[in-house]
Each structure stands twice: as C-alpha cells, then as structure tokens.
Design a protein around this motif. Structure first.
Motif, PDB file in Angstrom:
ATOM      1  N   UNK A   1       0.854  -1.178   0.000  1.00  0.00           N
ATOM      2  CA  UNK A   1       0.000   0.000   0.000  1.00  0.00           C
ATOM      3  C   UNK A   1       0.894   1.233   0.000  1.00  0.00           C
ATOM      4  N   UNK A   2       0.887   1.970  -1.091  1.00  0.00           N
ATOM      5  CA  UNK A   2       1.708   3.180  -1.220  1.00  0.00           C
ATOM      6  C   UNK A   2       1.087   4.307  -0.401  1.00  0.00           C
ATOM      7  N   UNK A   3       1.919   4.983   0.408  1.00  0.00           N
ATOM      8  CA  UNK A   3       1.409   6.020   1.299  1.00  0.00           C
ATOM      9  C   UNK A   3       1.985   7.405   1.014  1.00  0.00           C
ATOM     10  N   UNK A   4       2.810   7.527  -0.014  1.00  0.00           N
ATOM     11  CA  UNK A   4       3.493   8.798  -0.286  1.00  0.00           C
ATOM     12  C   UNK A   4       2.541   9.964  -0.478  1.00  0.00           C
ATOM     13  N   UNK A   5       1.428   9.736  -1.132  1.00  0.00           N
ATOM     14  CA  UNK A   5       0.505  10.828  -1.431  1.00  0.00           C
ATOM     15  C   UNK A   5      -0.378  11.197  -0.245  1.00  0.00           C
ATOM     16  N   UNK A   6      -0.205  10.482   0.859  1.00  0.00           N
ATOM     17  CA  UNK A   6      -1.042  10.739   2.029  1.00  0.00           C
ATOM     18  C   UNK A   6      -0.213  11.158   3.240  1.00  0.00           C
ATOM     19  N   UNK A   7       0.962  11.683   2.992  1.00  0.00           N
ATOM     20  CA  UNK A   7       1.743  12.301   4.052  1.00  0.00           C
ATOM     21  C   UNK A   7       2.762  11.419   4.727  1.00  0.00           C
ATOM     22  N   UNK A   8       2.998  10.203   4.209  1.00  0.00           N
ATOM     23  CA  UNK A   8       3.954   9.308   4.842  1.00  0.00           C
ATOM     24  C   UNK A   8       4.825   8.675   3.760  1.00  0.00           C
ATOM     25  N   UNK A   9       6.131   8.857   3.884  1.00  0.00           N
ATOM     26  CA  UNK A   9       7.060   8.362   2.870  1.00  0.00           C
ATOM     27  C   UNK A   9       7.412   6.905   3.159  1.00  0.00           C
ATOM     28  N   UNK A  10       6.495   6.018   2.845  1.00  0.00           N
ATOM     29  CA  UNK A  10       6.722   4.593   3.082  1.00  0.00           C
ATOM     30  C   UNK A  10       5.709   3.767   2.309  1.00  0.00           C
ATOM     31  N   UNK A  11       5.980   2.472   2.269  1.00  0.00           N
ATOM     32  CA  UNK A  11       5.046   1.512   1.699  1.00  0.00           C
ATOM     33  C   UNK A  11       4.605   0.586   2.831  1.00  0.00           C
ATOM     34  N   UNK A  12       3.308   0.467   3.039  1.00  0.00           N
ATOM     35  CA  UNK A  12       2.745  -0.394   4.085  1.00  0.00           C
ATOM     36  C   UNK A  12       2.581  -1.779   3.494  1.00  0.00           C
ATOM     37  N   UNK A  13       3.331  -2.746   3.991  1.00  0.00           N
ATOM     38  CA  UNK A  13       3.328  -4.096   3.427  1.00  0.00           C
ATOM     39  C   UNK A  13       2.507  -5.039   4.304  1.00  0.00           C
ATOM     40  N   UNK A  14       1.613  -5.773   3.660  1.00  0.00           N
ATOM     41  CA  UNK A  14       0.675  -6.642   4.369  1.00  0.00           C
ATOM     42  C   UNK A  14       0.765  -8.059   3.812  1.00  0.00           C
ATOM     43  N   UNK A  15       0.976  -9.029   4.701  1.00  0.00           N
ATOM     44  CA  UNK A  15       1.019 -10.434   4.309  1.00  0.00           C
ATOM     45  C   UNK A  15      -0.372 -11.049   4.460  1.00  0.00           C
ATOM     46  N   UNK A  16      -0.833 -11.703   3.427  1.00  0.00           N
ATOM     47  CA  UNK A  16      -2.149 -12.327   3.416  1.00  0.00           C
ATOM     48  C   UNK A  16      -1.974 -13.777   3.852  1.00  0.00           C
ATOM     49  N   UNK A  17      -2.709 -14.195   4.900  1.00  0.00           N
ATOM     50  CA  UNK A  17      -2.462 -15.502   5.489  1.00  0.00           C
ATOM     51  C   UNK A  17      -3.759 -16.246   5.776  1.00  0.00           C
ATOM     52  N   UNK A  18      -3.665 -17.567   5.767  1.00  0.00           N
ATOM     53  CA  UNK A  18      -4.847 -18.399   5.987  1.00  0.00           C
ATOM     54  C   UNK A  18      -4.487 -19.643   6.782  1.00  0.00           C
ATOM     55  N   UNK A  19      -5.474 -20.108   7.523  1.00  0.00           N
ATOM     56  CA  UNK A  19      -5.361 -21.389   8.237  1.00  0.00           C
ATOM     57  C   UNK A  19      -6.508 -22.275   7.767  1.00  0.00           C
ATOM     58  N   UNK A  20      -6.170 -23.489   7.326  1.00  0.00           N
ATOM     59  CA  UNK A  20      -7.180 -24.410   6.815  1.00  0.00           C
ATOM     60  C   UNK A  20      -7.337 -25.570   7.785  1.00  0.00           C
ATOM     61  N   UNK A  21      -8.508 -25.692   8.415  1.00  0.00           N
ATOM     62  CA  UNK A  21      -8.720 -26.765   9.387  1.00  0.00           C
ATOM     63  C   UNK A  21      -8.782 -28.130   8.718  1.00  0.00           C
ATOM     64  N   UNK A  22      -8.610 -29.155   9.518  1.00  0.00           N
ATOM     65  CA  UNK A  22      -8.578 -30.521   8.987  1.00  0.00           C
ATOM     66  C   UNK A  22      -9.883 -30.896   8.305  1.00  0.00           C
ATOM     67  N   UNK A  23     -11.013 -30.373   8.789  1.00  0.00           N
ATOM     68  CA  UNK A  23     -12.319 -30.760   8.239  1.00  0.00           C
ATOM     69  C   UNK A  23     -12.722 -29.942   7.021  1.00  0.00           C
ATOM     70  N   UNK A  24     -11.902 -28.964   6.636  1.00  0.00           N
ATOM     71  CA  UNK A  24     -12.275 -28.089   5.507  1.00  0.00           C
ATOM     72  C   UNK A  24     -12.195 -28.864   4.198  1.00  0.00           C
ATOM     73  N   UNK A  25     -13.217 -28.691   3.349  1.00  0.00           N
ATOM     74  CA  UNK A  25     -13.309 -29.472   2.101  1.00  0.00           C
ATOM     75  C   UNK A  25     -12.829 -28.688   0.884  1.00  0.00           C
TER      76      UNK A  25
END
Length: 238
Positions: A206-230
């Motif tokens: 997520x680029x934040x330069x145009x909103x007052x913060x000189x950085x990129x906000x990095x987000x990891x997308x994660x999941x947990x799949x239970x044993x019973x999930x089909x």
C-alpha cells in the motif's frame, strides 16, 4: 504471573482507555494502522488517541454481530490487567466489503472530537485497500473467520498472550470446519506461520506517499485451513 484468556466485556473499554494514565505514551492496545496515523508524545495525546480509538471499538462491540472480542489478562500478586486483545469475526455467508468497510474507517460524525494530528485519510486508505483486496484471495460467499485486530502492549510482549488469541481463533475455525484468514505485518508473519497459517499469494503493498507518509505499508495475506475443511488451498505459498 498468570495469563487468562476470556471474552472482552463492554466495561473493559474504560480500562483500555485508562492505560494512558498508567503507562508511557504509546504503550497501549491501539493497533495498526492507528499508531502511524496518529503519533503521541504526551499522556494527554495518548489519552485522546485511546478515547477516539476505543469509542469506535465500543460501538462495534455493541453493533457488529460478526465480532468476537477476546482479551488476555495478566494477574500478579498486586493486580490484574488486560495486556492483549484480539477482534475475531465470523462470517457465515462470507465477507462482504460493501456492508462491512464502514466499521473499519473513521467517518465524520458531527460533534466528534478527532485527536490533533490524526491523519484520517491515511488511516482510511490503508484499511480500505486492505479490506478491498480480500475479494482477490478470500472466496466469495464462503463461511470463514477473519482476524482483523490483534495487539499486545509493547511492555508485555513475549509472554505468550498473542499465541493464546491466535489459537482461540484457530479452535473456532476447527470447530466450524471453515478457514481462518488474517492480514499481518511483514514482521509479524513468522508468528502466525508458527501456529499453522500459510501465506496466500504476494505481499500486498500500500503506497502512502501521497497521504503524508514516505513509506510503503506491506501486508502479508495468510490463511489457516482446518482438517475438516473441504475446499482447496491452491493460492497458498511459502
């Protein structure tokens, strides 16, 4: 020292705000992205940020039927205090951005006092981008649990509180036989992997330069799949 996991109660929000008077500024339970959108240096600023943040959370506690707030309480010989909280959500019909995003963003309310220096557009941009991206990696109309907020007081990290909150959500996913999802910071990703979450696709930037913060906000997308999930897990990596 004893740690206890239990549901958060409505009256607990007052204690969470009171942390401003008990701990140094910023040593509280305000979670990302608020700390980078509203910096605090004094107890007065910390109290204003906590009040604003937890007023929103209080309204969600009473008004959002998907929410399950949990807390970890540390008990010592002297006192008991909340040191970590999590906000899990159960969506029996799947997550819907259009109906849910208003809970995440700060929208103007007449008479509402906003802490000085709080970059509301920055805050809303990060969360709108994060939540809007869910349609690209979370199946539509499919039941799931989502962890949207988890934070431990900086002065109490490393005691196992976060793990208790993570495992609680995983237990709900196992019980219901549905996946659990979350978005984590890059630094926090190893913690979730340790408990069985897997990365889904590329890191969201997520680029934040145009909103007052000189950085990129990095987000990891994660999941947990239970044993019973089909379902399948073709999108997972790492």
């Amino acid at each position: 020292m004893h740690l206890q996991l239990c549901p958060l109660q409505l009256e607990d929000f007052d204690e969470l705000v009171s942390h401003a008077a008990s701990y140094p500024p910023g040593d509280d339970l305000v979670g990302p992205p608020t700390p980078i959108c509203c910096l605090v240096k004094t107890r007065e600023e910390a109290e204003a940020r906590l009040t604003f943040h937890f007023n929103k959370q209080r309204s969600r506690f009473t008004g959002d039927p998907t929410v399950r707030y949990m807390k970890v309480v540390e008990t010592t010989n002297e006192k008991s205090s909340i040191i970590s909280i999590a906000r899990w959500h159960f969506y029996p019909n799947g997550y819907n951005f259009d109906t849910q995003i208003h809970w995440e963003t700060h929208n103007h309310i007449p008479g509402q006092r906003i802490p000085q220096g709080f970059n509301i557009p920055l805050h809303n941009h990060i969360l709108t981008t994060r939540d809007g991206a869910r349609s690209s990696w979370i199946p539509a109309n499919a039941p799931c649990w989502i962890l949207m907020h988890m934070v431990t007081q900086p002065s109490h990290r490393g005691k196992g509180a976060a793990g208790m909150l993570i495992k609680w959500g995983m237990e709900q996913a196992e019980r219901d036989g549905v996946p659990a999802y979350l978005e984590a910071g890059v630094m926090g990703m190893p913690v979730y992997k340790r408990y069985g979450f897997v990365q889904m696709g590329d890191v969201l930037e997520v680029e934040l330069n145009e909103l007052g913060l000189d950085m990129v906000f990095r987000i990891c997308l994660m999941a947990y799949f239970p044993a019973r999930w089909k379902g399948g897990g073709d999108a997972r990596v790492g």
